[in-house]
Design a protein around this motif. Structure first.
Motif, PDB file in Angstrom:
ATOM      1  N   GLY A   1      23.690  45.066  19.040  1.00 37.50           N
ATOM      2  CA  GLY A   1      24.624  45.543  18.033  1.00 37.50           C
ATOM      3  C   GLY A   1      23.992  45.950  16.731  1.00 37.50           C
ATOM      4  O   GLY A   1      24.687  46.459  15.839  1.00 37.50           O
ATOM      5  N   SER A   2      22.687  45.718  16.565  1.00 34.72           N
ATOM      6  CA  SER A   2      22.023  46.093  15.319  1.00 34.72           C
ATOM      7  C   SER A   2      21.777  47.594  15.284  1.00 34.72           C
ATOM      8  O   SER A   2      21.626  48.239  16.312  1.00 34.72           O
ATOM      9  CB  SER A   2      20.701  45.333  15.169  1.00 34.72           C
ATOM     10  N   LEU A   3      21.739  48.137  14.084  1.00 33.37           N
ATOM     11  CA  LEU A   3      21.531  49.573  13.917  1.00 33.37           C
ATOM     12  C   LEU A   3      20.787  49.805  12.609  1.00 33.37           C
ATOM     13  O   LEU A   3      21.240  49.387  11.542  1.00 33.37           O
ATOM     14  CB  LEU A   3      22.866  50.325  13.901  1.00 33.37           C
ATOM     15  N   SER A   4      19.650  50.486  12.713  1.00 28.87           N
ATOM     16  CA  SER A   4      18.875  50.826  11.522  1.00 28.87           C
ATOM     17  C   SER A   4      19.021  52.316  11.230  1.00 28.87           C
ATOM     18  O   SER A   4      19.647  53.054  11.994  1.00 28.87           O
ATOM     19  CB  SER A   4      17.400  50.454  11.721  1.00 28.87           C
ATOM     20  N   ARG A   5      18.449  52.762  10.107  1.00 27.76           N
ATOM     21  CA  ARG A   5      18.541  54.164   9.725  1.00 27.76           C
ATOM     22  C   ARG A   5      17.150  54.745   9.562  1.00 27.76           C
ATOM     23  O   ARG A   5      16.264  54.121   8.963  1.00 27.76           O
ATOM     24  CB  ARG A   5      19.312  54.320   8.406  1.00 27.76           C
ATOM     25  N   ILE A   6      16.970  55.949  10.089  1.00 26.80           N
ATOM     26  CA  ILE A   6      15.722  56.688   9.905  1.00 26.80           C
ATOM     27  C   ILE A   6      15.843  57.463   8.600  1.00 26.80           C
ATOM     28  O   ILE A   6      16.695  58.339   8.461  1.00 26.80           O
ATOM     29  CB  ILE A   6      15.462  57.650  11.073  1.00 26.80           C
ATOM     30  N   VAL A   7      14.990  57.127   7.633  1.00 24.62           N
ATOM     31  CA  VAL A   7      15.100  57.746   6.310  1.00 24.62           C
ATOM     32  C   VAL A   7      13.982  58.742   6.035  1.00 24.62           C
ATOM     33  O   VAL A   7      14.094  59.567   5.129  1.00 24.62           O
ATOM     34  CB  VAL A   7      15.113  56.672   5.209  1.00 24.62           C
ATOM     35  N   ARG A   8      12.900  58.683   6.793  1.00 25.22           N
ATOM     36  CA  ARG A   8      11.790  59.617   6.601  1.00 25.22           C
ATOM     37  C   ARG A   8      11.095  59.883   7.916  1.00 25.22           C
ATOM     38  O   ARG A   8      11.014  58.996   8.772  1.00 25.22           O
ATOM     39  CB  ARG A   8      10.760  59.057   5.607  1.00 25.22           C
ATOM     40  N   ILE A   9      10.622  61.108   8.064  1.00 24.75           N
ATOM     41  CA  ILE A   9       9.756  61.471   9.193  1.00 24.75           C
ATOM     42  C   ILE A   9       8.350  61.625   8.645  1.00 24.75           C
ATOM     43  O   ILE A   9       8.113  62.422   7.729  1.00 24.75           O
ATOM     44  CB  ILE A   9      10.203  62.787   9.845  1.00 24.75           C
ATOM     45  N   GLN A  10       7.430  60.848   9.148  1.00 29.26           N
ATOM     46  CA  GLN A  10       6.060  60.933   8.660  1.00 29.26           C
ATOM     47  C   GLN A  10       5.421  62.249   9.095  1.00 29.26           C
ATOM     48  O   GLN A  10       5.875  62.914  10.031  1.00 29.26           O
ATOM     49  CB  GLN A  10       5.247  59.741   9.164  1.00 29.26           C
ATOM     50  N   GLU A  11       4.379  62.627   8.393  1.00 24.62           N
ATOM     51  CA  GLU A  11       3.711  63.901   8.678  1.00 24.62           C
ATOM     52  C   GLU A  11       3.247  63.936  10.136  1.00 24.62           C
ATOM     53  O   GLU A  11       2.641  62.978  10.629  1.00 24.62           O
ATOM     54  CB  GLU A  11       2.520  64.095   7.749  1.00 24.62           C
ATOM     55  N   ARG A  12       3.542  65.045  10.796  1.00 25.37           N
ATOM     56  CA  ARG A  12       3.196  65.183  12.208  1.00 25.37           C
ATOM     57  C   ARG A  12       1.799  65.760  12.371  1.00 25.37           C
ATOM     58  O   ARG A  12       1.428  66.731  11.701  1.00 25.37           O
ATOM     59  CB  ARG A  12       4.210  66.096  12.903  1.00 25.37           C
ATOM     60  N   LYS A  13       1.026  65.176  13.296  1.00 22.04           N
ATOM     61  CA  LYS A  13      -0.312  65.701  13.589  1.00 22.04           C
ATOM     62  C   LYS A  13      -0.222  66.961  14.430  1.00 22.04           C
ATOM     63  O   LYS A  13      -0.960  67.919  14.218  1.00 22.04           O
ATOM     64  CB  LYS A  13      -1.144  64.637  14.309  1.00 22.04           C
ATOM     65  N   THR A  14       0.670  66.944  15.412  1.00 23.39           N
ATOM     66  CA  THR A  14       0.879  68.113  16.269  1.00 23.39           C
ATOM     67  C   THR A  14       2.364  68.242  16.566  1.00 23.39           C
ATOM     68  O   THR A  14       3.113  67.254  16.504  1.00 23.39           O
ATOM     69  CB  THR A  14       0.124  67.992  17.612  1.00 23.39           C
ATOM     70  N   VAL A  15       2.785  69.447  16.885  1.00 22.16           N
ATOM     71  CA  VAL A  15       4.170  69.706  17.277  1.00 22.16           C
ATOM     72  C   VAL A  15       4.137  70.683  18.450  1.00 22.16           C
ATOM     73  O   VAL A  15       3.595  71.780  18.330  1.00 22.16           O
ATOM     74  CB  VAL A  15       4.991  70.309  16.121  1.00 22.16           C
ATOM     75  N   LEU A  16       4.690  70.271  19.577  1.00 18.86           N
ATOM     76  CA  LEU A  16       4.789  71.157  20.728  1.00 18.86           C
ATOM     77  C   LEU A  16       6.159  71.819  20.712  1.00 18.86           C
ATOM     78  O   LEU A  16       7.189  71.143  20.726  1.00 18.86           O
ATOM     79  CB  LEU A  16       4.600  70.374  22.037  1.00 18.86           C
ATOM     80  N   ARG A  17       6.157  73.156  20.696  1.00 18.81           N
ATOM     81  CA  ARG A  17       7.399  73.914  20.619  1.00 18.81           C
ATOM     82  C   ARG A  17       7.529  74.816  21.845  1.00 18.81           C
ATOM     83  O   ARG A  17       6.548  75.145  22.496  1.00 18.81           O
ATOM     84  CB  ARG A  17       7.431  74.800  19.372  1.00 18.81           C
TER      85      ARG A  17
END
Length: 355
Positions: free
Chosen positions: A89-105
């Protein structure tokens, strides 16, 4: 009777919705904890709090409103606040995305301007390809190699079902150009022959597995991470295509490796658009052709109609018919990708071509 004079004291402004002034200041969340996103499901994120630390635990999070439309994907390292205990039942919040080393698109096709981020922070793209049932599609492999090159990731070609067909042709095609190749086959029961070679190639890395449905991707993941239970699909006898079984990407830790190892299993794809890839960078994904192209005249486009293109001479100078056919297939694959990206050829929306 004297006429009344009005002033600003007589004016009453009723506060409306949203009239409260907004501030650009946001909480610093100095007490935020670090977590790894392992899966995404309908607005909820499975996360691993304090990954690889002494207090590692699984929790569920939602995205904070302040992130706006920023997309959170498996492999992301994020900062979280709230209830990070991981209790029911616990729920946290994502407040920041850290810098990504790579991104596959990838995009839906080569003309679609909308980029779809598949995973973040992976350092190796594993292109899972069956040698038969369904038949291998070299153009799909080339597209994935180009995407890996553009994302500054290494490419690993994992050939499955070697018990049904000889892998020599594909090994000879991709191993010489710097693409590592591993081969596996279906052994007795649930045992996969060649699994240790695959495990060694993944050791110490974060790898994302991409491939058509039915090529054995989920079977490979289930063997690498026992107890995972990823759904395994079958191949349609009429179309030769697999049925989609995995509906979302998930990051899994691989046991039995020397260094911390992760694999990210993704849903099967039938297209891999490269609209986000600069056409001038495509040749770099074809290491064998890039070396040959150094001999091209200045300003050569390397296209079908390019005069004195060294790629054509390279094909004709092949020592035998077999080598000439292999070289011709490589040049044709590159030129089809190039034409599709430049809008001078037919976009390959669904990768159905045979080698």
């Amino acid at each position: 009777m004297a006429q009344r004079r009005y002033d600003e004291r007589d004016v009453r402004i009723r506060p409306g919705r949203g009239s409260r002034p907004r501030t650009k200041q946001r909480p610093e969340h100095a007490d935020a904890e670090v977590a790894l996103v392992t899966a995404v499901d309908r607005g909820r994120y499975a996360i691993l709090v304090d990954p690889d630390g002494p207090d590692e635990r699984v929790a569920i999070a939602m995205k904070a409103r302040e992130l706006g439309r920023d997309r959170v994907v498996p492999g992301d390292r994020v900062d979280i606040v709230g209830d990070t205990s991981g209790a029911d039942g616990s729920l946290s919040r994502i407040v920041r995305i850290q810098e990504r080393k790579t991104v596959l698109r990838r995009t839906a096709d080569d003309t679609d301007p909308v980029e779809r981020i598949i995973v973040a922070n992976a350092d190796q793209l594993v292109i899972v390809t069956a040698l038969a049932d369904p038949e291998p599609r070299t153009r799909m492999i080339d597209r994935c190699v180009a995407a890996a090159y553009d994302a500054r990731m290494d490419a690993l070609l994992a050939l499955t079902k070697a018990d049904l067909a000889d892998p020599a042709t594909l090994v000879d095609m991709y191993a010489p150009i710097g693409v590592q190749v591993v081969v596996s086959s279906r052994g007795d029961g649930r045992v996969i022959d060649g699994l240790e070679a695959v495990r060694d190639a993944l050791d110490g890395r974060t790898s994302v597995l991409v491939g058509h449905s039915g090529v054995g991707k989920s079977t490979l993941v289930n063997a690498l991470v026992p107890g995972t239970g990823r759904a395994v699909g079958v191949v349609n006898d009429v179309t030769g295509r697999g049925r989609h079984t995995s509906s979302s990407a998930v990051a899994l830790r691989v046991p039995g490796t020397r260094e911390p190892t992760w694999v990210i299993d993704t849903p099967g794809v039938r297209s891999f658009g490269l609209a986000h890839v600069d056409p001038q960078h495509l040749l770099g994904a074809f290491a064998d052709l890039a070396t040959v192209a150094d001999e091209c005249p200045r300003g050569c486009t390397h296209g079908d109609d390019a005069p004195d293109c060294a790629l054509d001479a390279w094909v004709q100078e092949a020592p035998d018919d077999s080598s000439r056919a292999a070289r011709g297939a490589r040049v044709e694959s590159f030129r089809r990708l190039l034409a599709s990206r430049l809008g001078t050829g037919e976009p390959e929306q669904r990768e159905t071509a045979r080698p």
